[in-house]
Design a protein around this motif. Sequence first.
Motif, PDB file in Angstrom:
ATOM      1  N   GLY A 389       0.786  -1.234   0.000  1.00 34.73           N
ATOM      2  CA  GLY A 389       0.000   0.000   0.000  1.00 34.73           C
ATOM      3  C   GLY A 389       0.814   1.278   0.000  1.00 34.73           C
ATOM      4  N   GLN A 390       2.126   1.189   0.087  1.00 35.80           N
ATOM      5  CA  GLN A 390       2.952   2.396   0.085  1.00 35.80           C
ATOM      6  C   GLN A 390       3.136   2.913  -1.340  1.00 35.80           C
ATOM      7  N   ARG A 391       2.863   4.199  -1.547  1.00 36.58           N
ATOM      8  CA  ARG A 391       3.067   4.815  -2.861  1.00 36.58           C
ATOM      9  C   ARG A 391       4.522   5.269  -2.999  1.00 36.58           C
ATOM     10  N   ILE A 392       5.017   5.185  -4.225  1.00 38.41           N
ATOM     11  CA  ILE A 392       6.309   5.784  -4.563  1.00 38.41           C
ATOM     12  C   ILE A 392       6.025   7.068  -5.336  1.00 38.41           C
ATOM     13  N   VAL A 393       6.432   8.200  -4.758  1.00 36.56           N
ATOM     14  CA  VAL A 393       6.257   9.504  -5.390  1.00 36.56           C
ATOM     15  C   VAL A 393       7.639  10.005  -5.788  1.00 36.56           C
ATOM     16  N   THR A 394       7.872  10.141  -7.073  1.00 42.69           N
ATOM     17  CA  THR A 394       9.191  10.508  -7.584  1.00 42.69           C
ATOM     18  C   THR A 394       9.190  11.937  -8.119  1.00 42.69           C
ATOM     19  N   LEU A 395      10.075  12.759  -7.578  1.00 40.85           N
ATOM     20  CA  LEU A 395      10.242  14.145  -8.020  1.00 40.85           C
ATOM     21  C   LEU A 395      11.601  14.245  -8.708  1.00 40.85           C
ATOM     22  N   PHE A 396      11.618  14.687  -9.962  1.00 40.59           N
ATOM     23  CA  PHE A 396      12.903  14.787 -10.647  1.00 40.59           C
ATOM     24  C   PHE A 396      12.826  15.764 -11.816  1.00 40.59           C
ATOM     25  N   GLY A 397      14.000  16.153 -12.296  1.00 39.55           N
ATOM     26  CA  GLY A 397      14.155  16.944 -13.510  1.00 39.55           C
ATOM     27  C   GLY A 397      15.445  16.529 -14.186  1.00 39.55           C
ATOM     28  N   CYS A 398      15.831  17.221 -15.220  1.00 36.18           N
ATOM     29  CA  CYS A 398      17.097  16.936 -15.904  1.00 36.18           C
ATOM     30  C   CYS A 398      17.900  18.232 -16.030  1.00 36.18           C
ATOM     31  N   GLY A 399      19.217  18.104 -15.955  1.00 38.11           N
ATOM     32  CA  GLY A 399      20.080  19.276 -16.007  1.00 38.11           C
ATOM     33  C   GLY A 399      20.109  19.924 -17.383  1.00 38.11           C
ATOM     34  N   GLY A 400      20.253  21.240 -17.384  1.00 43.98           N
ATOM     35  CA  GLY A 400      20.383  21.976 -18.631  1.00 43.98           C
ATOM     36  C   GLY A 400      21.799  21.897 -19.173  1.00 43.98           C
ATOM     37  N   ALA A 401      21.948  22.149 -20.473  1.00 45.32           N
ATOM     38  CA  ALA A 401      23.245  22.132 -21.142  1.00 45.32           C
ATOM     39  C   ALA A 401      23.962  20.799 -20.955  1.00 45.32           C
ATOM     40  N   ARG A 402      23.178  19.741 -20.891  1.00 46.03           N
ATOM     41  CA  ARG A 402      23.708  18.385 -20.767  1.00 46.03           C
ATOM     42  C   ARG A 402      22.956  17.487 -21.738  1.00 46.03           C
ATOM     43  N   ASP A 403      23.324  16.234 -21.768  1.00 45.69           N
ATOM     44  CA  ASP A 403      22.789  15.232 -22.686  1.00 45.69           C
ATOM     45  C   ASP A 403      21.258  15.282 -22.772  1.00 45.69           C
ATOM     46  N   ARG A 404      20.734  15.744 -23.914  1.00 47.24           N
ATOM     47  CA  ARG A 404      19.280  15.864 -24.084  1.00 47.24           C
ATOM     48  C   ARG A 404      18.634  14.524 -24.378  1.00 47.24           C
ATOM     49  N   GLU A 405      19.386  13.573 -24.925  1.00 49.28           N
ATOM     50  CA  GLU A 405      18.799  12.303 -25.342  1.00 49.28           C
ATOM     51  C   GLU A 405      18.233  11.503 -24.178  1.00 49.28           C
ATOM     52  N   LYS A 406      18.787  11.697 -22.979  1.00 51.21           N
ATOM     53  CA  LYS A 406      18.330  10.897 -21.847  1.00 51.21           C
ATOM     54  C   LYS A 406      17.022  11.411 -21.244  1.00 51.21           C
TER      55      LYS A 406
END
Length: 508
Positions: A389-406
Amino acid sequence: MQNTSESEVFMVLGEVLEGTGAALDAVTASLEIAGITHDSRRVRPAFAFFALTGRMADGHSYAADAMKHGAAVCICERRIEGLPLPQVVLPNARRALAFAAANFYGNPQRRMRLVGVTGTNGKTSTAYMLKTIFSHGGYKTALLGTAKGSIGDAAYTPPLDAAEADEYETMTTPDPEVLYRTLADLAARGVEVTVMEASSHALALDKLAPIEFALGIFTNLSHEHLDFHGSMENYLAAKAKLFDSCRVGLFNADDAAGRELLQNTACRAVSYGLTPPCDYLAEEIESYGVRGSSYLLHTRGARFRVKTQIPGSFTLYNTLAAAAAARECGVDLVCIQNALYALRGIAGRLEKVNLGFMGGAFTVFIDYAHTPFALENLLRCVRAFRGTGQRIVTLFGCGGARDREKRPEMGRIAVENSDFVILTSDNPRAEEPQAILADILKGVGKADNYTVIENRREAIEYAVANALAGDIILLVGKGHEQYEIDKDGLHPFSETEIVQEAAERYRS
């Protein structure tokens, strides 16, 4: 040799450039040098200026500025017409800079044992664990890398000016002028062993060329830094350079790139992994959920139980690499066991935030995962130990001026492996945050278990304010970092403090 740019100690240029292959006439070789730098803004009287050809700028264009600030000589890759300054032309000024820095600071790398750790994921944790083992073994041990410096358990900051301090904060492996000054300072403090992360950038740019490592560790290879290296082949080739200057190489044999390096390296090669055959093999693995795990480490002439209080499947590999490296360096088995069991966590690596309350509340972890491979491993790890019953809440972003493909790949991984996702910013640098988020959203597809909150502080506060009992909230990407980088520069930013302040409001 000198330790700061203000020192009045000089070294003649012939000694500074020893090992670079420079052919100097007697007059040029006898020039007295008071410091070295590749940044024309940092030139002081009697400095040697290294004109480096970079991706964004060409140092040859700044040689005249360096001369105005008092440079005594310019080390360059092509002759600069009209520059009334002694010039030493070498085919690789970057490599020459590394040797010059090492020479200028007395070749401190020769006065201690150095262990280098490279790979896409697990470098920081493995390096920290190994530093802890050496410290338990009675060695005065330093750590240099992404999570910055320490000597034993005490934080360490090298002698830096303000501009260098900002760069040091954001670099895994510092530029040569800082790196070898730092090693000299550590040697002067009596450090016997230094464990350092060796980034692919530093290896590709020959920052570590003067160092002979006692041992090098390769953790794994996955998609990252292709904006710099151009291809996975180039990325691996950069990592492989570490083992050209190691006496012993330790390779993860469960990783395809690790197996490739294991078969082709010039140094003595040693393997570790969870799948036989390996020189260091983890067997009889037992998981204790959030309380960690244990395994039987089997190697030539020894079988011993390793226990760790840090949860996660990746912890098995990190502890195994650290234990194998320590064993190869002659550390006692009991010391290895005790040191690894004593570790309760590593900053920014599945680091549990103290929220100040117990009961049926939620849990917050901070983790540095910033590649698709690392994010997927993190989420699989948490899914394995979460309760019913535990939810996984994921907060994230991606860095600028770095690999866009990922970016789209990380978006897909997040929504597929989390119950809810909060997309936000993470060091956008000069890029527009909305453009980065748009790239991430390309991988989200038709999923509806997410929201977008561009401002990271507001996103964290939203996660806490909307937490359900039992939630596991993952703040992903920044890890140990205590700053945010946007188009205006670097700003203080502590996720731990933001979470704790929001949790206090939640409790009230």
